[in-house]
Design an enzyme around this catalytic site. Structure first.
Site, PDB file in Angstrom:
ATOM      1  N   ASP A  29       0.812  -1.222   0.000  1.00 39.06           N
ATOM      2  CA  ASP A  29       0.000   0.000   0.000  1.00 39.06           C
ATOM      3  C   ASP A  29       0.844   1.270   0.000  1.00 39.06           C
ATOM      4  OD1 ASP A  29      -2.103  -1.885   0.413  1.00 39.06           O
ATOM      5  OD2 ASP A  29      -1.825  -1.732   2.578  1.00 39.06           O
ATOM      6  N   GLU A 239     -11.433  -0.045  -3.371  1.00 38.04           N
ATOM      7  CA  GLU A 239     -10.612   0.585  -2.334  1.00 38.04           C
ATOM      8  C   GLU A 239      -9.446   1.312  -3.010  1.00 38.04           C
ATOM      9  OE1 GLU A 239      -9.234  -2.607   0.133  1.00 38.04           O
ATOM     10  OE2 GLU A 239      -8.049  -3.528  -1.454  1.00 38.04           O
TER      11      GLU A 239
END
Length: 340
Positions: A29, A239
């Site tokens: 991420d 997301e």
């Protein structure tokens, strides 16, 4: 709790377009920024915990953040000490998921999602005078915040916006009324023929630590001008919001989750609406995909992660590759694997 050092690559590194930036720990991420001529990457820090995998991401048990820095892509990467630990955050109980960072004046802001003691994701903020921390958290989450994956974009006029949200384990579908519903759907709205759940955006106030307004939908339209539908899993939002600006236009990019793409949509305002335009990244090795885009050293770069070092969904490694545009402003789709 820290992860063990990552093992040597379990398969031929030549299979992969890019190689991990660090192997001392597992990272995912990545949110990349350039400050004072240097590249800083704010990843999540994967650990090898005991929780079995499930569709709500309980196996992602991250507890702290560590920052990476480099003078240029391809140069040596420094892995800095712990910048923030969940034990330092009064309101947070677990799961320090994908963070982002911002800078205003001489202060650096670290934005992070974590579950509170009721099991609801909120978004917190911590500050430091150094881009690598340590960061000091505010005692409470951002008022009115919920869900996951904060991404903060500062426009040319100096105004900053937070984009956030995620379905399934990100709980966006459990916050549709403004109050967290622990018994809500585990996936989405379960309405494939209706507009999909959209990510959220809110301008930040002058302190960079609170919303200046109530969050609103980031509307993603198909090329015919209609909202993407819940059943359109190849294009709808799941997301991993990110915003960047190119040639005066706003590029909102995101993950499709269970179909494993990084897509993008283009608009003329930081609030949108955004029209779906195409795909940035084809599926990586591993279930999750989450990225950032930044310009450094005169080129554009895509930061992302896969599971090359471990072969396990919960133990990922951050990578980077060059991102290029076509003359019409569309992005050239990237294949993360080398095909033979």
């Amino acid at each position: 709790m820290a992860s063990a050092a990552a093992p040597a690559a379990r398969s031929d590194p030549a299979r992969y377009l890019s190689q991990p930036l660090v192997s001392e720990i597992y990272t995912a991420d990545p949110s990349a920024h350039v400050w004072n001529g240097k590249i800083y990457v704010y990843p999540s820090h994967d650990i090898d915990g005991p929780t079995p995998e499930d569709d709500l991401g309980a196996h992602f048990e991250m507890r702290d953040y560590r920052v990476m820095s480099m003078d240029r892509v391809g140069g040596p990467v420094t892995l800095h000490p712990v910048a923030l630990d969940v034990a330092q955050v009064p309101w947070a109980a677990s799961q320090m998921w994908a963070p982002d960072a911002a800078k205003k004046g001489d202060t650096y802001y670290l934005y992070f999602p974590a579950k509170d003691r009721q099991g609801a994701f909120r978004i917190g903020v911590a500050t430091s005078k150094s881009p690598t921390g340590p960061f000091v958290p505010n005692p409470q989450p951002i008022k009115g915040s919920f869900s996951i994956d904060p991404a903060v974009f500062t426009d040319d006029d100096g105004r900053s916006y937070m984009y956030f949200g995620g379905i399934w384990g990100g709980q966006l579908q459990r916050n549709t009324t403004g109050t967290y519903d622990p018994n809500g759907s585990k996936t989405d709205l379960r309405a494939d023929d209706k507009p999909a759940l959209m990510p959220k955006v809110a301008a930040l106030d002058g302190s960079m630590t609170e919303f200046a307004e109530a969050p609103r939908d980031v509307v993603i339209l198909d090329p015919q001008g209609k909202p993407l539908l819940g059943g359109d899993h190849d294009r709808r939002f799941f997301e991993a919001s990110w915003m960047h600006k190119y040639n005066g236009k706003y590029y909102f990019s995101y993950s499709t989750g269970n179909t494993h793409y990084i897509n993008y949509a283009i608009g003329t305002s930081p609030y949108g609406p955004f029209t779906y335009t195409g795909r940035i990244l084809d599926p990586v090795e591993g279930w999750t995909t989450h990225h950032s885009i930044v310009k450094a050293n005169g080129k554009w770069w895509l930061f992302y992660a896969d599971t090359q070092l471990s072969g396990q969904t919960r133990l990922r490694n951050v990578k980077v590759t060059e991102l290029t545009y076509n003359p019409d402003g569309t992005i050239v789709t990237i294949d993360p694997m080398r095909r033979r």
